[in-house]
Design a protein around this motif. Structure first.
Motif, mmCIF file in Angstrom:
data_model
loop_
_atom_site.group_PDB
_atom_site.id
_atom_site.type_symbol
_atom_site.label_atom_id
_atom_site.label_comp_id
_atom_site.label_asym_id
_atom_site.label_seq_id
_atom_site.Cartn_x
_atom_site.Cartn_y
_atom_site.Cartn_z
ATOM 1 N N UNK A 49 -40.382 4.868 43.475
ATOM 2 C CA UNK A 49 -41.774 4.647 43.872
ATOM 3 C C UNK A 49 -42.645 4.400 42.649
ATOM 4 N N UNK A 50 -43.939 4.212 42.874
ATOM 5 C CA UNK A 50 -44.856 3.866 41.787
ATOM 6 C C UNK A 50 -45.009 4.992 40.779
ATOM 7 N N UNK A 51 -44.957 6.247 41.218
ATOM 8 C CA UNK A 51 -45.058 7.361 40.277
ATOM 9 C C UNK A 51 -43.879 7.373 39.305
ATOM 10 N N UNK A 52 -42.703 7.100 39.815
ATOM 11 C CA UNK A 52 -41.527 7.028 38.945
ATOM 12 C C UNK A 52 -41.630 5.826 38.017
ATOM 13 N N UNK A 53 -42.195 4.724 38.514
ATOM 14 C CA UNK A 53 -42.381 3.531 37.674
ATOM 15 C C UNK A 53 -43.334 3.849 36.525
ATOM 16 N N UNK A 54 -44.415 4.537 36.809
ATOM 17 C CA UNK A 54 -45.371 4.909 35.760
ATOM 18 C C UNK A 54 -44.685 5.771 34.707
ATOM 19 N N UNK A 55 -43.873 6.718 35.144
ATOM 20 C CA UNK A 55 -43.172 7.609 34.208
ATOM 21 C C UNK A 55 -42.215 6.816 33.317
#
Length: 159
Positions: free
Chosen positions: A124-130
């Motif tokens: 998801x986007x949170x994992x992408x940001x990380x």
């Protein structure tokens, strides 16, 4: 931020001051914004198949950021995109290449600036940001280590 974590920006600035024997000053220096590069990631929703997870990566110089985003929004639709990451970087091209190779190694579909997660992946986007943040920090540490290496090489001649 944990108590044992160090702030990379502060450590980098202190090291540069020591390396070039510059006394720290309270006045912020003005930099030429036209040479600062930004790297960003947009989360893209495909309205025809919402289960697809897509991200669009871009880079541009400071004055061209708005123009670049407008061009991307025009192509994919502003309602379908959300910016999740934007940071200044030493080289947007190098960070883009690092991000693309990272996801290609994980068997993602990478075409141009589009990144698509595999069908059964729960990314998801949170994992992408990380992940992007970690890759950005690796890029900055590489620059820091290069400067440290050069400084140590020069120190042999002057001290």
């Amino acid at each position: 931020m944990a108590s044992n974590d160090i702030d990379f920006d502060e450590e980098f600035e202190k090291y540069l001051h020591q390396m070039f024997h510059i006394k720290p000053c309270d006045v912020k220096s003005k930099c030429d914004e036209s040479v600062v590069e930004y790297f960003g990631v947009l989360s893209l929703t495909d309205i025809r198949s919402p289960e697809r997870r897509l991200w669009y990566i871009y880079y541009s110089k400071q004055p061209e950021v708005d123009e670049t985003l407008n061009r991307i929004f025009h192509k994919y639709g502003k309602k379908n995109m959300c910016e999740i990451f934007r940071k200044h970087t030493f080289s947007g091209v190098a960070l883009r290449a690092r991000v693309k190779s990272y996801f290609q190694d994980r068997k993602w579909h990478v075409k141009g600036n589009l990144l698509e997660a595999p069908a059964k992946c729960s990314f998801n986007s949170d994992q992408m940001i990380k992940v992007i943040t970690e890759l950005h920090h690796e890029e900055r540490k590489m620059l820091y280590n290069f400067l440290c290496m050069k400084h140590n090489g020069m120190r042999k001649y002057f001290y």
